[in-house]
Design an enzyme around this catalytic site. Structure first.
Site, PDB file in Angstrom:
ATOM      1  N   ASN A   1       2.185  -0.443   6.603  1.00 10.49           N
ATOM      2  CA  ASN A   1       1.434  -0.459   5.022  1.00 10.49           C
ATOM      3  C   ASN A   1       1.531  -2.091   4.750  1.00 10.49           C
ATOM      4  O   ASN A   1       2.417  -2.214   4.957  1.00 10.49           O
ATOM      5  CB  ASN A   1       2.163   0.612   3.828  1.00 10.49           C
ATOM      6  CG  ASN A   1       1.530   0.420   2.941  1.00 10.49           C
ATOM      7  OD1 ASN A   1       0.761  -0.327   2.114  1.00 10.49           O
ATOM      8  ND2 ASN A   1       2.341   1.154   1.830  1.00 10.49           N
TER       9      ASN A   1
ATOM     10  N   CYS B   1      -0.396  -1.842  -3.843  1.00  7.77           N
ATOM     11  CA  CYS B   1      -1.433  -1.504  -2.989  1.00  7.77           C
ATOM     12  C   CYS B   1      -2.832  -1.168  -3.481  1.00  7.77           C
ATOM     13  O   CYS B   1      -3.693  -1.175  -2.958  1.00  7.77           O
ATOM     14  CB  CYS B   1      -0.923  -0.354  -2.535  1.00  7.77           C
ATOM     15  SG  CYS B   1       0.585   0.135  -1.213  1.00  7.77           S
TER      16      CYS B   1
ATOM     17  N   HIS C   1      -6.109   3.347   1.195  1.00  7.29           N
ATOM     18  CA  HIS C   1      -5.306   2.412   1.119  1.00  7.29           C
ATOM     19  C   HIS C   1      -4.382   3.635   2.608  1.00  7.29           C
ATOM     20  O   HIS C   1      -4.327   3.948   2.529  1.00  7.29           O
ATOM     21  CB  HIS C   1      -4.192   1.985   0.127  1.00  7.29           C
ATOM     22  CG  HIS C   1      -3.362   1.374   0.334  1.00  7.29           C
ATOM     23  ND1 HIS C   1      -2.815   0.344   1.160  1.00  7.29           N
ATOM     24  CD2 HIS C   1      -1.923   2.291   0.299  1.00  7.29           C
ATOM     25  CE1 HIS C   1      -1.502  -0.141   0.542  1.00  7.29           C
ATOM     26  NE2 HIS C   1      -0.852   1.195   0.442  1.00  7.29           N
TER      27      HIS C   1
END
Ligand code: COA
Length: 343
Positions: free
Chosen positions: A293, A115, A263
């Site tokens: 995500n 990430c 993020h």
């Protein structure tokens, strides 16, 4: 001084829209649970059947970014590809993308920072550019998660979160003394938490053949996550990180930052973050609702959207930050500018 400027951005998501209701037909979950716990309403996954890898999504995003930069693939002197879901175990997706772009010898580097892949990638590109090792860099974040998720009740905590997608940025060296481009980057890792979010097999350490039938039966080829720990780490470290990178960039107040792109792992994480630092509404950009995500693709994908929407203009300063598997966490501060290339 040499500075790193973004010249073009592009994004690409596959066409298959998967809603929360679609997932509730495959596992015990509900639209209500997913929205309340994560903020996610839908995500895009690659088509079933066929072969669409991270480099294919990355190619589509790269073509758009290159066109917006006014560059041809031959203008690139370096490719950085951030992904946790490479097309194949090896070689890296950067090499596959390089070939798909029609290039024959441009160097390509894969990075595996999950990430924080884009954040590490931007810091790496900036270091290459400022050291004179590269002048025009293509940085890609791309993920195909959907083919590696346990889409059953056993894997529901992870499967509902992730979406496929890609985004790319064209980065260029410019010679200027103005405080523009990448103003600061800050990177961290803490490997002791590796098992808190990992995909453990197939793996070279597993003898004799990297994966066993028992492991497949147990679903150990799917990602496993200690969601509560990752959540806790994110809500404590992201505010600290913000103050650390502001200090590094010489910024004294959040008022000096026009846009924050965190993020997109969980909308609740970003809401906690916003409340902790008392960040005004409208300064943070969230799009997890639409995409889930998308890991290394998340931040450039959001960046491409805000540029398209006119929310990130020349002269504006942005903060990119995130935390994910590794665990890794990090941030960049970037000031958008129009400066002519130095060659
Ligand atoms: N649908 C319905 N119920 C679900 C579910 C789903 N998709 N996933 C888990 N559950 C259940 C659990 O089994 C548990 O049931 P139980 O109480 O009967 O045991 C209950 O919901 C609560 O689970 P829990 O794991 O405590 O939920 P949570 O509030 O921690 O939310 C996450 C789970 C994954 C959404 C959250 O922990 C999270 O987002 N963590 C951070 C993720 C992240 O940042 N990752 C890093 C980047 S990849």
């Amino acid at each position: 001084m040499i500075k790193t400027l973004i010249r073009g951005t592009g994004r690409y998501v596959p066409e298959r829209l998967v809603t929360n209701d679609d997932l509730s037909k495959k596992m015990e979950t509900s639209d209500e649970w997913i929205r309340q716990r994560t903020g996610i309403e839908q995500r895009y996954w690659v088509p079933e059947g066929g072969e669409t890898g991270a480099s294919d999504l990355g190619l589509e995003a790269s073509k758009i970014a290159l066109e917006r930069a006014g560059w041809k693939p031959e203008d690139l002197d370096f490719i950085i590809f951030a992904t946790l879901s490479p097309d194949i175990f090896f070689p890296g997706s950067g090499c596959l993308l390089q070939h798909k772009l029609g290039l024959s010898s441009t160097p390509a580097l894969d990075i595996r920072q999950q990430c924080t892949g884009f954040i590490y990638g931007l810091a790496t590109a900036d270091a290459y550019i400022r050291s004179g090792m590269a002048r025009r860099v293509l940085l890609v974040g791309s993920e195909v998660h959907s083919t590696g998720l346990d889409v059953t009740t056993r894997g529901r905590d992870v499967a509902v979160i992730f979406g496929d997608g890609a985004a790319a940025v064209c980065l260029e060296a410019v010679e200027t003394d103005e405080p523009v481009g990448v103003l600061a980057s800050l990177l961290f890792a803490e490997g002791k938490h590796a098992a808190s979010l990992m995909l453990e097999a197939p793996a070279s350490r597993i003898t004799p053949e990297r994966i066993t039938h028992e492991m497949l039966d147990e679903g150990r080829h799917y990602p496993k996550m200690n969601g509560k720990l990752i959540f806790k780490l994110a809500v404590t470290r992201l505010p600290e990180l913000t103050l650390q990178i502001m200090e590094k960039a010489g910024l004294t107040s959040l008022d000096e930052i026009d846009l924050i792109i965190p993020h997109q792992a969980n909308l609740r994480i970003n809401q906690f973050y916003q409340e902790t630092l008392k960040i005004p509404e409208g300064k943070i950009y969230n799009n997890i609702q639409k995409y889930g995500n998308t890991t290394a693709a998340t931040i450039p994908l959001a960046l491409d959207e805000v540029i398209e929407q006119g929310r990130f203009k020349k002269g504006d300063t942005a903060l990119f930050l995130g935390l994910g598997a590794g665990v890794t966490w990090g941030a960049n501060i970037y000031r958008h500018a129009e400066v002519l290339p130095s060659r």
